[in-house]
Write a protein that holds these residues in place. Structure first.
Motif, PDB file in Angstrom:
ATOM      1  N   UNK A 116      27.404  49.705  47.256  1.00  0.00           N
ATOM      2  CA  UNK A 116      28.507  48.688  47.213  1.00  0.00           C
ATOM      3  C   UNK A 116      29.345  48.821  45.637  1.00  0.00           C
ATOM      4  N   UNK A 117      27.807  48.340  45.189  1.00  0.00           N
ATOM      5  CA  UNK A 117      27.963  48.208  43.979  1.00  0.00           C
ATOM      6  C   UNK A 117      27.769  49.370  43.153  1.00  0.00           C
ATOM      7  N   UNK A 118      27.469  50.936  43.452  1.00  0.00           N
ATOM      8  CA  UNK A 118      27.562  51.223  42.741  1.00  0.00           C
ATOM      9  C   UNK A 118      28.826  52.154  43.252  1.00  0.00           C
ATOM     10  N   UNK A 125      38.022  46.382  41.565  1.00  0.00           N
ATOM     11  CA  UNK A 125      38.145  47.059  43.175  1.00  0.00           C
ATOM     12  C   UNK A 125      38.324  46.472  44.240  1.00  0.00           C
ATOM     13  N   UNK A 126      38.809  46.872  45.385  1.00  0.00           N
ATOM     14  CA  UNK A 126      38.787  45.972  45.993  1.00  0.00           C
ATOM     15  C   UNK A 126      38.361  45.738  47.396  1.00  0.00           C
ATOM     16  N   UNK A 127      37.554  44.365  48.022  1.00  0.00           N
ATOM     17  CA  UNK A 127      36.544  44.668  49.066  1.00  0.00           C
ATOM     18  C   UNK A 127      36.708  43.812  50.243  1.00  0.00           C
ATOM     19  N   UNK A 128      36.917  44.663  51.207  1.00  0.00           N
ATOM     20  CA  UNK A 128      37.251  44.921  52.316  1.00  0.00           C
ATOM     21  C   UNK A 128      36.572  44.470  53.883  1.00  0.00           C
ATOM     22  N   UNK A 129      36.227  43.383  54.600  1.00  0.00           N
ATOM     23  CA  UNK A 129      35.098  43.628  55.708  1.00  0.00           C
ATOM     24  C   UNK A 129      35.506  44.756  56.536  1.00  0.00           C
ATOM     25  N   UNK A 130      34.786  45.027  57.177  1.00  0.00           N
ATOM     26  CA  UNK A 130      34.547  46.279  57.741  1.00  0.00           C
ATOM     27  C   UNK A 130      34.392  46.319  59.474  1.00  0.00           C
ATOM     28  N   UNK A 181      33.466  43.102  38.544  1.00  0.00           N
ATOM     29  CA  UNK A 181      31.915  43.468  37.419  1.00  0.00           C
ATOM     30  C   UNK A 181      31.471  43.802  39.002  1.00  0.00           C
ATOM     31  N   UNK A 182      30.246  44.264  38.551  1.00  0.00           N
ATOM     32  CA  UNK A 182      28.392  44.339  39.366  1.00  0.00           C
ATOM     33  C   UNK A 182      28.420  42.776  39.833  1.00  0.00           C
ATOM     34  N   UNK A 183      27.935  42.003  39.547  1.00  0.00           N
ATOM     35  CA  UNK A 183      27.973  40.729  39.906  1.00  0.00           C
ATOM     36  C   UNK A 183      29.447  40.444  41.452  1.00  0.00           C
ATOM     37  N   UNK A 184      30.067  40.103  40.755  1.00  0.00           N
ATOM     38  CA  UNK A 184      31.150  40.295  41.808  1.00  0.00           C
ATOM     39  C   UNK A 184      31.355  40.378  42.970  1.00  0.00           C
TER      40      UNK A 184
END
Length: 702
Positions: free
Chosen positions: A512-514, A523-528, A547-550
């Motif tokens: 996910x970080x890459x 970016x947006x993160x969504x459960x799949x 950021x990458x940590x987030x």
């Protein structure tokens, strides 16, 4: 026997058998005979009664087999079990069509349904068409054929005319017929279809389309059995330029399906019916009164595509009422041109010449002013409809006779316009105006609603004559078995040419970080998960991850939230997507309607779409021209078109996506139950449209 098509045998039979004929003209088996003789039916009537040699002065026959010739049509007025034997005998005899009054079939439950199926089978084997059972039947008021047990009180008052009535309800059909007669509407025929074991409302509409005596069709429907068939009949009526006005009752929601889809929670059965009827050019009435108002005006046969309303009135207050009603119905009332206003002021300095044009009470002192006033309005204002408010002028013979004479001269000079009057007076006075081509109403709001409907009909006729944009065609799409993840849904859509926001499915935090690094922050993160359709409600979406940590911590957060919200859900990872900036959120969706098939929906998107309910519906599939009209028709369209300095969005791209979605619905077949794209980002002009979320619900059955 001479050749006659089965459907024509219902409308214009040359001969009819009455099975269960009664000598008593008040009984169900006696009413059709009495009515046909009273209305002057010219064909032969064969009463069938094993216990009498004569019925109502006509020779009677002991059985169907004993008839001297094979009739074109038959009326069956015997109990249900005997009705089946009668239909079998009629079919064997070669009768073209039968009307079954008998009750005790599908309306009574499972045993009755089985008996009704046997009835339909017996008729179909010989090609005989069946109206009913449990039907009040049909009447042709031009030929005098009565295949109905309507009471004499109803049929005796009907004037032959050009309006055909079709009703699924017998009792309501009779009520509507009586109300139409009271309103002065001339009727060509009425059909009351009952249980529709064979002939449906759609078949009757087709019959009326072919009937030269019918130019306007009025329908009453409680439930539609054959959606595609009815739609084909309505489209045939539009091609024949026969307007259809429909009172469709029964409103319901899609129930449990609404829990699965945003689209289903918005698209109810009645909303779908509204959209499909509008697509077919049908004017839907909400009351009997409104239906008859529209039908009355439609019999004039004038349907202005660009309908504009000009009003001449003796009351300023009436002008305000009409202006308000017209605005609510989006019926244009353009102002009279300045030079025309000047001309009217020269004729009457105290008038109000804009539109509505107010002659004031001076009309009573000088009725002659009405002719140059209305001529000026029609010549120089170009109004397609003229509404005149003359109220109780109809009660003064010295006034109304002059008014009629002058208005008749105006109409002779402008025969292509609609003329509607508000007038009080005796029935004879009002009939005198009606006979000269003026449709008289008592109520201003009802008049304006009927006038607006004529414009809807005209625009529908004009649109039908114009070639539409090509409809996208896709190869059949095989939906996977089991629930789909968002990523799987978007893969299917991408193959159909429906673009999504750039994204990647990631099984662990490191990938996910890459992915986020490649897309660029935020970016947006969504459960799949195939088991979590509404991710926002489960806390399964993180916006503005910077950021990458987030990203790394957000991955774990989403998994934890998903387990809390749906402990048994399968979790396939996290979807990492580029965060889109600057677009307008929209929603597109598909819902399969049990009657009309897949229905597309479009509206402004986001989490409040169900609350705002600013959406438009259309049956699938359709081209980009229809899609663009849908997009521009919602109340929130100005947000897409550059309101208050906002950038104009890419309407063309949005329309292409919506059109392709409608084609996808057809290609996916009947297993597709619903499809949501929410949100879709409409980007600034030239930058396209992108689906940010997708959910597909498919039927498990192959």
């Amino acid at each position: 026997m001479d050749a006659m098509l089965p459907m024509n045998a219902l409308l214009n039979p040359g001969s009819v058998a009455v099975v269960g004929a009664s000598d008593d003209p008040t009984r169900i088996g006696g009413r059709p005979i009495e009515a046909m003789r009273r209305l002057g039916f010219g064909g032969r009537i064969f009463p069938v009664n094993p216990h009498r040699n004569e019925v109502q002065g006509l020779p009677a026959y002991a059985s169907i087999a004993a008839l001297p010739k094979t009739p074109h049509a038959a009326i069956v007025a015997v109990p249900a079990l005997q009705a089946l034997d009668a239909v079998k005998a009629l079919a064997e005899r070669g009768v073209r069509a039968a009307i079954v009054f008998s009750a005790g079939f599908a309306e009574t439950g499972a045993p009755g349904s089985a008996l009704q199926a046997s009835l339909a089978t017996a008729a179909s084997r010989s090609g005989m068409r069946l109206l009913g059972p449990n039907a009040l039947g049909c009447v042709n008021f031009h030929s005098g054929f009565v295949g109905s047990f309507l009471s004499t009180d109803v049929t005796a008052n009907v004037r032959p005319g050009n309006v055909g009535i079709a009703s699924q309800s017998g009792a309501y059909g009779g009520h509507l017929l009586a109300a139409a007669a009271d309103a002065g509407v001339g009727i060509s025929s009425i059909f009351m279809t009952g249980n529709e074991a064979d002939l449906t409302l759609a078949d009757v509409v087709h019959l009326m389309v072919e009937d030269p005596d019918t130019t306007v069709i009025a329908l009453y429907a409680e439930g539609i059995q054959d959606g595609p068939g009815l739609l084909a009949a309505l489209q045939a009526a539009r091609r024949a330029r026969k307007p259809v006005v429909m009172l469709k009752v029964g409103r319901s929601a899609l129930g449990s399906a609404a829990a699965l889809s945003h689209t289903a929670s918005i698209v109810g059965d009645d909303a779908v019916c509204d959209a499909v009827l509008a697509e077919a050019g049908v004017v839907r009435a909400s009351t009997t009164e409104a239906l008859l108002d529209i039908v009355r005006l439609a019999t004039r046969g004038i349907f202005p595509e660009r309908n504009t309303l000009g009003m001449v009135t003796v009351s300023g207050g009436a002008g305000v009422i009409v202006s308000d009603a017209a605005q609510a119905l989006r019926l244009p009332m353009p102002e009279l041109p300045a030079h025309a206003q000047h001309k009217l002021l020269e004729l009457l300095p105290i008038c109000s010449p804009r539109n509505p044009v107010d002659t004031t009470g001076q009309f009573i002192n000088d009725p002659s002013i009405i002719e140059p006033f209305v001529d000026t309005m029609l010549d120089e204002g170009g109004y397609r409809t003229l509404l005149g408010f003359f109220t109780y002028a109809g009660t003064a013979p010295n006034v109304w006779r002059g008014l009629l004479e002058r208005m008749a001269r105006v109409r002779a000079r402008h025969p292509d316009r609609l003329y509607v009057l508000i007038l009080r007076g005796s029935r004879a006075t009002l009939d005198a105006f009606e006979e000269q081509g003026f449709t008289v109403f008592e109520d201003l709001n009802r008049a304006v609603a009927a006038i607006a409907a004529m414009g809807h009909i005209g625009r529908s006729f004009a649109a039908d004559a114009q070639p539409g944009a090509p409809i996208p065609a896709l190869a059949p799409i095989a939906l996977p078995s089991g629930p789909l993840t968002e990523a799987q849904a978007k893969q299917l859509l991408a193959a159909a040419g429906i673009a999504s926001v750039p994204e990647r499915a990631c099984a662990d935090a490191e990938s996910a970080v890459r992915a986020a690094r490649e897309f660029g922050f935020p970016v947006v993160l969504k459960i799949l998960s195939p088991d979590i359709l509404h991710k926002s409600e489960a806390g399964g979406v993180l916006l503005g991850v910077s950021d990458e940590s987030a990203v790394h911590s957000g991955f774990g957060t989403l998994f934890q939230r998903a387990r809390n919200a749906a402990p048994r859900a399968r979790l396939d990872g996290v979807l990492v997507a580029r965060q889109i900036m600057g677009g307008v959120e929209c929603i597109m969706g598909i819902q399969r309607d049990p009657v009309f098939g897949p229905i597309a929906m479009f509206g402004l998107g986001g989490v409040f779409v169900e609350i705002l309910n600013d959406v438009v519906l259309h049956r699938c599939p359709f081209g980009v021209d229809v899609a663009e009209r849908m997009i521009r028709s919602i109340r929130g369209a100005p947000l897409l078109l550059g309101a208050r300095g906002r950038p104009v969005t890419d309407i063309a791209a949005l329309a292409r996506m919506l059109s392709k979605l409608s084609a996808f619905a057809i290609a996916a077949g009947p297993r597709l139950q619903s499809l949501d794209l929410n949100p879709v980002f409409a980007m600034p002009e030239g930058e396209g449209a992108l689906a940010a979320d997708a959910a597909i619900v498919a039927d498990e059955a192959p």
